[in-house]
Design a protein around this motif. Structure first.
Motif, mmCIF file in Angstrom:
data_model
loop_
_atom_site.group_PDB
_atom_site.id
_atom_site.type_symbol
_atom_site.label_atom_id
_atom_site.label_comp_id
_atom_site.label_asym_id
_atom_site.label_seq_id
_atom_site.Cartn_x
_atom_site.Cartn_y
_atom_site.Cartn_z
ATOM 1 N N ARG A 42 -4.846 10.556 0.708
ATOM 2 C CA ARG A 42 -6.085 10.103 1.168
ATOM 3 C C ARG A 42 -6.057 8.616 1.684
ATOM 4 N N ASP A 43 -5.399 7.863 0.806
ATOM 5 C CA ASP A 43 -5.224 6.531 1.167
ATOM 6 C C ASP A 43 -4.605 6.380 2.511
ATOM 7 N N SER A 95 0.592 3.813 -3.222
ATOM 8 C CA SER A 95 -0.288 4.988 -2.937
ATOM 9 C C SER A 95 0.053 6.214 -3.702
ATOM 10 N N ARG A 134 -7.826 -2.191 -6.025
ATOM 11 C CA ARG A 134 -8.229 -1.070 -6.620
ATOM 12 C C ARG A 134 -7.224 -0.566 -7.356
ATOM 13 N N TYR A 135 -5.957 -0.521 -6.988
ATOM 14 C CA TYR A 135 -4.740 -0.116 -7.737
ATOM 15 C C TYR A 135 -4.690 -1.033 -9.136
ATOM 16 N N TYR A 144 -8.125 -3.547 4.418
ATOM 17 C CA TYR A 144 -8.286 -2.248 3.804
ATOM 18 C C TYR A 144 -7.006 -2.079 2.910
ATOM 19 N N VAL A 180 -7.377 -1.405 -1.297
ATOM 20 C CA VAL A 180 -6.703 -0.518 -1.997
ATOM 21 C C VAL A 180 -5.597 -0.977 -3.067
ATOM 22 N N SER A 220 -2.165 8.670 -3.514
ATOM 23 C CA SER A 220 -2.924 9.680 -2.947
ATOM 24 C C SER A 220 -2.844 9.509 -1.373
ATOM 25 N N LEU A 251 0.610 -1.282 -0.128
ATOM 26 C CA LEU A 251 0.072 0.053 -0.063
ATOM 27 C C LEU A 251 0.779 1.321 0.000
ATOM 28 N N LEU A 311 -5.781 4.615 6.017
ATOM 29 C CA LEU A 311 -5.050 3.706 6.676
ATOM 30 C C LEU A 311 -4.983 4.122 8.110
#
Length: 173
Positions: A30-31, A26, A84-85, A77, A81, A28, A22, A35
């Motif tokens: 925001r991610d 990452s 999604r990536y 989580y 993510v 962003s 992650l 977390l």
């Protein structure tokens, strides 16, 4: 307690791997903020709610189980993510084959049964203890061979991917 720590170690490894991924992918902030929020929620749930209750019911194993739940929540989580990536990969495509998971579960049940049936039943005489220990170890070795066989048969794509990652030394003249 040791078997609970084995499961906990597995979830810590999963959590470390998924969170490292992650952080690596990452794009962003925001991610990473989410977390942090997940860490807080998992910590409150595990250490404030589950741990006291499970320690009262199960003792040390309850504390280890609460920590395991915390690690699983954090990993879920990070896997969300990551999935999604990579958008082309679903959680099921990066998960082990269901029969491989069944082999691991069967190994867990068989070795737990073996420990209770062979290992702890022979406590009075030292020679009986060794016989029980050898039977228990034999069950473990049989489970290892069976599980590795199932992995080799059903996870060929995974094994191929691992082999492709290993660099073969080139011959330099």
């Amino acid at each position: 307690v040791l078997s609970a720590f084995c499961v906990y170690t597995l979830t810590m490894a999963l959590n470390g791997t998924t969170e490292a991924l992650l952080y690596a992918i990452s794009t962003s902030p925001r991610d990473l903020s989410v977390l942090t929020l997940v860490h807080f929620i998992a910590g409150v749930l595990s250490y404030s709610l589950l741990a006291p209750w499970w320690v009262q019911l199960y003792g040390t194993v309850g504390l280890v189980a609460a920590n395991t739940v915390c690690m699983i929540l954090r990993s879920v989580y990070a896997m969300f993510v990551s999935t999604r990536y990579f958008q082309t990969a679903s959680v099921t495509s990066v998960s082990p084959h269901p029969i491989v998971l069944l082999a691991f579960f069967t190994t867990f049940v068989a070795t737990r049964w073996s420990r209770q049936h062979f290992f702890f039943q022979h406590g009075e005489k030292e020679i009986n203890w060794w016989v029980g220990a050898m039977k228990h170890v034999s069950v473990g070795i049989a489970c290892l061979v069976g599980t590795v066989s199932v992995i080799v048969l059903l996870e060929r794509n995974y094994i191929r991917a691992l082999r492709s990652m290993i660099r073969r030394p080139t011959k330099q003249d």
